[in-house]
Design an enzyme around this catalytic site. Structure first.
Site, PDB file in Angstrom:
ATOM      1  N   ASN A   1       3.664  -5.044 -65.919  1.00 42.88           N
ATOM      2  CA  ASN A   1       4.979  -4.505 -65.582  1.00 42.88           C
ATOM      3  C   ASN A   1       5.602  -3.828 -66.800  1.00 42.88           C
ATOM      4  O   ASN A   1       5.417  -4.261 -67.940  1.00 42.88           O
ATOM      5  CB  ASN A   1       5.906  -5.573 -64.981  1.00 42.88           C
ATOM      6  CG  ASN A   1       6.083  -6.808 -65.818  1.00 42.88           C
ATOM      7  OD1 ASN A   1       5.194  -7.192 -66.572  1.00 42.88           O
ATOM      8  ND2 ASN A   1       7.226  -7.447 -65.708  1.00 42.88           N
TER       9      ASN A   1
ATOM     10  N   GLU B   1       9.346  -2.511 -67.811  1.00 37.94           N
ATOM     11  CA  GLU B   1      10.756  -2.480 -67.419  1.00 37.94           C
ATOM     12  C   GLU B   1      11.485  -1.334 -68.116  1.00 37.94           C
ATOM     13  O   GLU B   1      10.921  -0.630 -68.962  1.00 37.94           O
ATOM     14  CB  GLU B   1      11.395  -3.845 -67.736  1.00 37.94           C
ATOM     15  CG  GLU B   1      10.720  -4.954 -66.944  1.00 37.94           C
ATOM     16  CD  GLU B   1      11.392  -6.304 -67.065  1.00 37.94           C
ATOM     17  OE1 GLU B   1      12.203  -6.507 -67.999  1.00 37.94           O
ATOM     18  OE2 GLU B   1      11.087  -7.167 -66.220  1.00 37.94           O
TER      19      GLU B   1
ATOM     20  N   GLU C   1       1.208  -4.374 -60.467  1.00 35.33           N
ATOM     21  CA  GLU C   1       0.242  -3.947 -59.441  1.00 35.33           C
ATOM     22  C   GLU C   1       0.206  -2.422 -59.344  1.00 35.33           C
ATOM     23  O   GLU C   1      -0.859  -1.806 -59.273  1.00 35.33           O
ATOM     24  CB  GLU C   1       0.621  -4.534 -58.071  1.00 35.33           C
ATOM     25  CG  GLU C   1       0.578  -6.048 -57.995  1.00 35.33           C
ATOM     26  CD  GLU C   1       1.898  -6.704 -58.377  1.00 35.33           C
ATOM     27  OE1 GLU C   1       2.615  -6.174 -59.246  1.00 35.33           O
ATOM     28  OE2 GLU C   1       2.206  -7.756 -57.795  1.00 35.33           O
TER      29      GLU C   1
HETATM   30  N1  THU Z   1       7.147  -7.698 -60.940  1.00 33.42           N
HETATM   31  C1  THU Z   1       5.833  -7.264 -60.931  1.00 33.42           C
HETATM   32  O1  THU Z   1       5.343  -6.722 -61.922  1.00 33.42           O
HETATM   33  N2  THU Z   1       5.115  -7.451 -59.803  1.00 33.42           N
HETATM   34  C2  THU Z   1       5.578  -8.051 -58.666  1.00 33.42           C
HETATM   35  O2  THU Z   1       4.880  -8.082 -57.675  1.00 33.42           O
HETATM   36  C3  THU Z   1       6.908  -8.661 -58.666  1.00 33.42           C
HETATM   37  C4  THU Z   1       7.783  -8.316 -59.813  1.00 33.42           C
HETATM   38  C5  THU Z   1       7.932  -7.516 -62.163  1.00 33.42           C
HETATM   39  C6  THU Z   1       9.000  -6.477 -62.066  1.00 33.42           C
HETATM   40  C7  THU Z   1       9.975  -6.928 -63.140  1.00 33.42           C
HETATM   41  O3  THU Z   1       9.570  -6.400 -64.386  1.00 33.42           O
HETATM   42  C8  THU Z   1       9.788  -8.444 -63.195  1.00 33.42           C
HETATM   43  O4  THU Z   1       8.590  -8.720 -62.491  1.00 33.42           O
HETATM   44  C9  THU Z   1      10.932  -9.217 -62.593  1.00 33.42           C
HETATM   45  O5  THU Z   1      11.226  -8.759 -61.334  1.00 33.42           O
END
Ligand code: THU
Length: 131
Positions: free
Chosen positions: A41, A43, A54
């Site tokens: 992820n 941000e 994903e």
């Molecule tokens: N997040 C993911 O990377 N994948 C998911 O399926 C759910 C949420 C991340 C997004 C964000 O950076 C953090 O988790 C908190 O929501």
């Protein structure tokens, strides 16, 4: 293969850029050609611009190997405030993106009551397809 994918997901999770949530996620996808692609992820100060692990993995696979991508399996790993193995099933947006390239994909992730393995069609019944 399941363990290999999970290991990849855990490894790439360490690269997550998650200063706002401290929720780090790693994803590894297995393609029909036997290749593995990974993503974490990423941000943003403008929270809505955040990209999930994903989708990072899937977009990276398309960028690297082209649009013929067929996803066979996806493994997801997450840690929250350095607590490892926390539950994380793919979010709704990622389910739709997985479905686009892997309508029969197997998804491996940590559920609320332990490790889970399920089909994308169980997580996303009647996924959208443009015909
Ligand atoms: N997040 C993911 O990377 N994948 C998911 O399926 C759910 C949420 C991340 C997004 C964000 O950076 C953090 O988790 C908190 O929501």
């Amino acid at each position: 293969m399941r363990e290999r994918l999970l290991r990849c997901a855990r490894k790439v999770m360490k690269n997550a850029y998650a200063p706002f949530s401290n929720f780090r996620v790693g994803a590894a996808i297995l393609t029909s050609k036997g290749q593995v692609f990974m993503g974490c992820n990423v941000e943003n100060s403008s929270y809505g611009m955040t990209n999930c692990a994903e989708r990072t993995a899937i977009f990276s696979a398309v960028a690297k190997a082209g649009p013929e991508l067929e996803i066979v399996a996806v493994a997801v790993a997450a840690s929250a405030n350095d607590d490892h193995g926390v539950p994380c099933s793919p979010c709704g947006a990622c389910r739709q993106v997985i479905y686009e390239f892997g309508p029969h994909a197997v998804i491996v992730y940590q559920g609320e009551k332990g490790p889970k393995q399920t089909l994308i069609t169980d997580l996303l019944p009647e996924g959208f397809r443009l015909k």
